[in-house]
Design an enzyme around this catalytic site. Structure first.
Site, short mmCIF file in Angstrom:
data_model
loop_
_atom_site.label_atom_id
_atom_site.label_comp_id
_atom_site.label_asym_id
_atom_site.label_seq_id
_atom_site.Cartn_x
_atom_site.Cartn_y
_atom_site.Cartn_z
N CYS A 179 0.82 -1.21 0.00
CA CYS A 179 0.00 0.00 0.00
C CYS A 179 0.85 1.26 0.00
O CYS A 179 1.97 1.27 0.52
CB CYS A 179 -0.89 0.01 1.25
SG CYS A 179 -2.22 1.20 1.17
N ASP A 230 -6.16 -3.20 11.40
CA ASP A 230 -4.98 -2.35 11.38
C ASP A 230 -4.71 -1.84 12.79
O ASP A 230 -5.60 -1.85 13.66
CB ASP A 230 -5.21 -1.17 10.41
CG ASP A 230 -3.93 -0.48 10.00
OD1 ASP A 230 -4.01 0.46 9.19
OD2 ASP A 230 -2.84 -0.86 10.50
O1 LIG Z 1 -0.49 4.51 4.77
C1 LIG Z 1 -0.94 5.64 5.00
O2 LIG Z 1 -0.26 6.69 4.90
C2 LIG Z 1 -2.38 5.79 5.39
C3 LIG Z 1 -2.86 7.06 5.70
C4 LIG Z 1 -4.21 7.21 6.06
C5 LIG Z 1 -5.05 6.12 6.10
C6 LIG Z 1 -4.58 4.84 5.79
C7 LIG Z 1 -3.23 4.68 5.44
N1 LIG Z 1 -2.72 3.42 5.16
C8 LIG Z 1 -3.61 2.32 5.15
C9 LIG Z 1 -3.04 0.99 4.87
O3 LIG Z 1 -3.75 0.14 4.33
C10 LIG Z 1 -1.68 0.65 5.39
O4 LIG Z 1 -1.12 -0.31 4.54
C11 LIG Z 1 -1.84 0.07 6.78
O5 LIG Z 1 -2.30 1.09 7.63
C12 LIG Z 1 -0.54 -0.53 7.30
O6 LIG Z 1 0.43 0.47 7.35
P1 LIG Z 1 1.91 0.13 7.95
O7 LIG Z 1 1.73 -0.05 9.44
O8 LIG Z 1 2.72 1.35 7.60
O9 LIG Z 1 2.40 -1.11 7.28
#
Ligand SMILES: O=C(O)c1ccccc1NCC(=O)[C@H](O)[C@H](O)COP(=O)(O)O
Length: 212
Positions: free
Chosen positions: A8, A127
């Site tokens: 993502c 999440d």
């Molecule tokens: O990734 C972002 O910047 C974000 C911002 C606002 C809402 C959602 C967001 N990401 C959503 C996702 O699906 C991410 O992959 C998920 O939160 C996991 O993130 P990470 O902990 O950085 O792998």
């Protein structure tokens, strides 16, 4: 069944090409302007055109106005919408497209209640963010709180990286995993070595737990 993989927060064409060469199952583009990984409709349109058939394109929103969702859909024709805020089921269903509903696991949650609240959600995305907060935190939640059985499919997200994703797969047996920060050198800048290492770690965990 192998663990499905979503990467993502792409912002660059070369990063996306590297990711697609690894055989991932889904790519997420973020339309929340508060995210450091946010893309404009034009950039999203170009990135989306890189994605071959049979790889899911996910358009991600967090309490966005309907106009932004309309614009994102017109630009990318996504396979899935992802709602990461306090959106109601009625709002999520307005576009009559398959959608993922994020569940903020920073607080204890009754996941069957979420399944009932969002009966048409394609899956719940568990999440580590707090309610109302941004995703993409890079922090994990306690994977022992992942469901053993759930009436919907679900995705494990939050703080996954090449070093811990095998443990997450082994411990929680998620149908799918999702990662943003853990494969980056900086927000929105994906690292080819980390992306490959992440996929390799998931594949090894699947083989070890006979989920080829
Ligand atoms: O990734 C972002 O910047 C974000 C911002 C606002 C809402 C959602 C967001 N990401 C959503 C996702 O699906 C991410 O992959 C998920 O939160 C996991 O993130 P990470 O902990 O950085 O792998």
């Amino acid at each position: 069944m192998p663990t499905r993989i979503k990467f993502c927060g792409f912002t660059r064409a070369d990063d996306l090409a590297q990711a697609l060469s690894l055989g991932i199952d889904a790519v997420g583009l973020i339309f929340d302007p508060r995210s450091k990984r946010a893309v404009t409709a034009d950039v999203a349109s170009a990135l989306s055109r890189q994605v071959p058939a049979f790889v899911s394109r996910v358009a991600l929103f967090r309490d966005a106005p309907a106009s932004l969702i309309d614009e994102a859909i017109a630009a990318t024709d996504p396979d899935l919408l992802q709602f990461h805020g306090n959106e109601s089921a009625e709002f999520c269903e307005r576009w009559q497209r398959p959608y993922l509903k994020a569940v903020p696991m920073a607080e204890a949650q009754d996941l069957e209640q979420w399944c009932a609240r969002y009966p048409h959600a394609r899956a719940l995305l568990l999440d580590s963010h707090a309610p109302g907060a941004l995703g993409g935190t890079g922090h994990a939640f306690d994977w022992s709180r992942a469901p053993r059985v759930l009436s919907k499919s679900w995705v494990l997200a939050g703080g996954l990286n090449p070093a811990n994703v095998a443990s997450a797969v082994t411990m929680a047996s998620p149908p799918a995993v999702d990662v943003s920060s853990g494969i980056e050198s900086a927000p929105g800048i994906k690292d080819p070595a980390l992306m490959r290492a992440f996929v390799d770690a998931v594949r090894r965990a699947d083989l070890q737990s006979s989920r080829p």
